[in-house]
Design a protein around this motif. Sequence first.
Motif, short mmCIF file in Angstrom:
data_model
loop_
_atom_site.label_atom_id
_atom_site.label_comp_id
_atom_site.label_asym_id
_atom_site.label_seq_id
_atom_site.Cartn_x
_atom_site.Cartn_y
_atom_site.Cartn_z
N ASP A 47 -44.88 -7.61 -69.02
CA ASP A 47 -44.00 -8.76 -69.20
C ASP A 47 -42.55 -8.36 -68.98
O ASP A 47 -42.18 -7.19 -68.96
CB ASP A 47 -44.22 -9.41 -70.56
CG ASP A 47 -43.79 -8.51 -71.72
OD1 ASP A 47 -43.00 -7.57 -71.51
OD2 ASP A 47 -44.23 -8.79 -72.85
N VAL A 48 -41.71 -9.40 -68.80
CA VAL A 48 -40.31 -9.14 -68.46
C VAL A 48 -39.58 -8.47 -69.61
O VAL A 48 -38.64 -7.69 -69.39
CB VAL A 48 -39.62 -10.46 -68.06
CG1 VAL A 48 -39.41 -11.38 -69.25
CG2 VAL A 48 -38.29 -10.18 -67.36
N THR A 85 -34.46 -18.73 -73.95
CA THR A 85 -35.27 -17.75 -73.22
C THR A 85 -36.42 -18.41 -72.48
O THR A 85 -36.83 -17.95 -71.41
CB THR A 85 -35.81 -16.67 -74.17
OG1 THR A 85 -36.44 -17.27 -75.32
CG2 THR A 85 -34.69 -15.76 -74.66
N GLU A 86 -36.92 -19.52 -72.96
CA GLU A 86 -37.92 -20.29 -72.21
C GLU A 86 -37.29 -20.87 -70.96
O GLU A 86 -37.92 -20.88 -69.88
CB GLU A 86 -38.49 -21.41 -73.09
CG GLU A 86 -39.43 -22.37 -72.37
CD GLU A 86 -40.69 -21.69 -71.86
OE1 GLU A 86 -41.20 -22.10 -70.79
OE2 GLU A 86 -41.17 -20.75 -72.53
N LEU A 92 -35.58 -14.93 -64.96
CA LEU A 92 -35.26 -13.69 -65.65
C LEU A 92 -35.89 -12.46 -65.00
O LEU A 92 -35.25 -11.41 -64.90
CB LEU A 92 -35.67 -13.78 -67.13
CG LEU A 92 -35.23 -12.61 -68.00
CD1 LEU A 92 -33.73 -12.38 -67.92
CD2 LEU A 92 -35.66 -12.84 -69.44
N ALA A 93 -37.14 -12.55 -64.56
CA ALA A 93 -37.78 -11.38 -63.95
C ALA A 93 -37.05 -10.96 -62.68
O ALA A 93 -36.80 -9.76 -62.46
CB ALA A 93 -39.25 -11.66 -63.66
N TRP A 94 -36.68 -11.93 -61.84
CA TRP A 94 -35.98 -11.58 -60.60
C TRP A 94 -34.60 -11.00 -60.89
O TRP A 94 -34.19 -10.01 -60.28
CB TRP A 94 -35.87 -12.81 -59.70
CG TRP A 94 -35.23 -12.48 -58.39
CD1 TRP A 94 -35.83 -11.97 -57.28
CD2 TRP A 94 -33.85 -12.64 -58.04
NE1 TRP A 94 -34.92 -11.78 -56.26
CE2 TRP A 94 -33.69 -12.18 -56.71
CE3 TRP A 94 -32.73 -13.12 -58.73
CZ2 TRP A 94 -32.46 -12.19 -56.07
CZ3 TRP A 94 -31.51 -13.13 -58.09
CH2 TRP A 94 -31.39 -12.67 -56.76
N ASP A 244 -43.91 -15.81 -73.46
CA ASP A 244 -44.54 -14.85 -72.55
C ASP A 244 -44.05 -15.12 -71.14
O ASP A 244 -44.27 -16.21 -70.60
CB ASP A 244 -46.07 -14.98 -72.60
CG ASP A 244 -46.64 -14.56 -73.95
OD1 ASP A 244 -46.01 -13.71 -74.62
OD2 ASP A 244 -47.69 -15.09 -74.34
N ILE A 245 -43.38 -14.14 -70.54
CA ILE A 245 -42.87 -14.28 -69.17
C ILE A 245 -43.29 -13.04 -68.38
O ILE A 245 -43.06 -11.91 -68.81
CB ILE A 245 -41.34 -14.41 -69.14
CG1 ILE A 245 -40.88 -15.61 -69.98
CG2 ILE A 245 -40.84 -14.56 -67.71
CD1 ILE A 245 -39.38 -15.79 -70.04
#
Length: 373
Positions: A47-48, A85-86, A92-94, A244-245
Amino acid sequence: MASAWTSSQAAPLPTDGRYATDSFASVAPHQHLTSHFWDALELEPQDVWTNLRSDFRWQDQALNARVQEWIEYYQSSPENVAEITERARPWLAWITQQVEARGLPGEIALIPFVESSFDPKARSHFGAAGLWQIMPRTGDALGLKRNGSWDGRVDVVSSTRAALDYIEMQADEWYDGDLLLSLAAYNAGAGTVNNARRAAQSRGLAGEYWDLNLPGETMAYVPKLIAISRIISDPEQYGVALPDISGSAAFARITLDSPISLTEAANLAGVTTRELTELNPGVKSSTVDPRHARQLLVPASSADTLRAQLTAPLSGDTQLASNDSGMHIVEQGDTLSRIAMLHSVSTNDLARWNGIDDPQALRPGQRLTISGS
């Protein structure tokens, strides 16, 4: 100072003291279209938050009293941390990958938390816009295009690259690589920070960020950033539930050389127009025009589908009929955008020339003029 939770008006605001060149990558298109996935650092399938925590470098400064004040502030409203954060889910990952690829502290990936509450459409009363809250003249200096169809300050990919360029450049040019001072300059401008440093040094201090007497929102800027990163580093301790991301980028970039409407692209990709609109906030009209914006962001899982639809060749008979008569004969599976691409005309012109109000109403055997004459 605006509320830390504001999503439509971000605080604190950047200033026109930002100067950097936009290093946005240019990709040469193929005959009709090229799909390109960012060559970002490949991460293990996790996860991120795991990826982000591994890059945090400023956690030792969380003991600072100014940081503790903001930890308590954020901790008092855990539902707001969860909401923001949602909202970061698509980006966020990129962004984390871009920060990591540059060797920057992971905390910098959370600047949009402080700036815009991770709302790419956030705009301040002073004209700042996007995740990174870039002012119009600042955006111009950073090479971010603005016109009636496009605003690069709001486009997440181009604004992220410009903002990170600025942070690195200012750190190197003015502060011997000190990123905390560069972040202060991101907020208040280099002139304000440099004057504060000289004043601190005249009092016998080192002139580090924590020594400076700055405007109130700049005094809070770095403490906010470190505070939220501290909470993310151990959310259970602070009673915060993070969504969860995935650690993989949620989107892929499609490079176009012909206009395409968001609705047509969404239908070809098998997603909703709303999804594409949300992934492409820099697009200010219903059509992505490569004269202004060469890239279309699509969900990563749909990129291959869209590419296949847009590059699928027409049959030889159809191509012959089109070339010989200035007409196109619609075949099964044809779409208005693919026909427009094939003949190097815009989707809007093709619809207008043929009196088409509903692009989804094409039928096999229908004859379309491709010249308007």
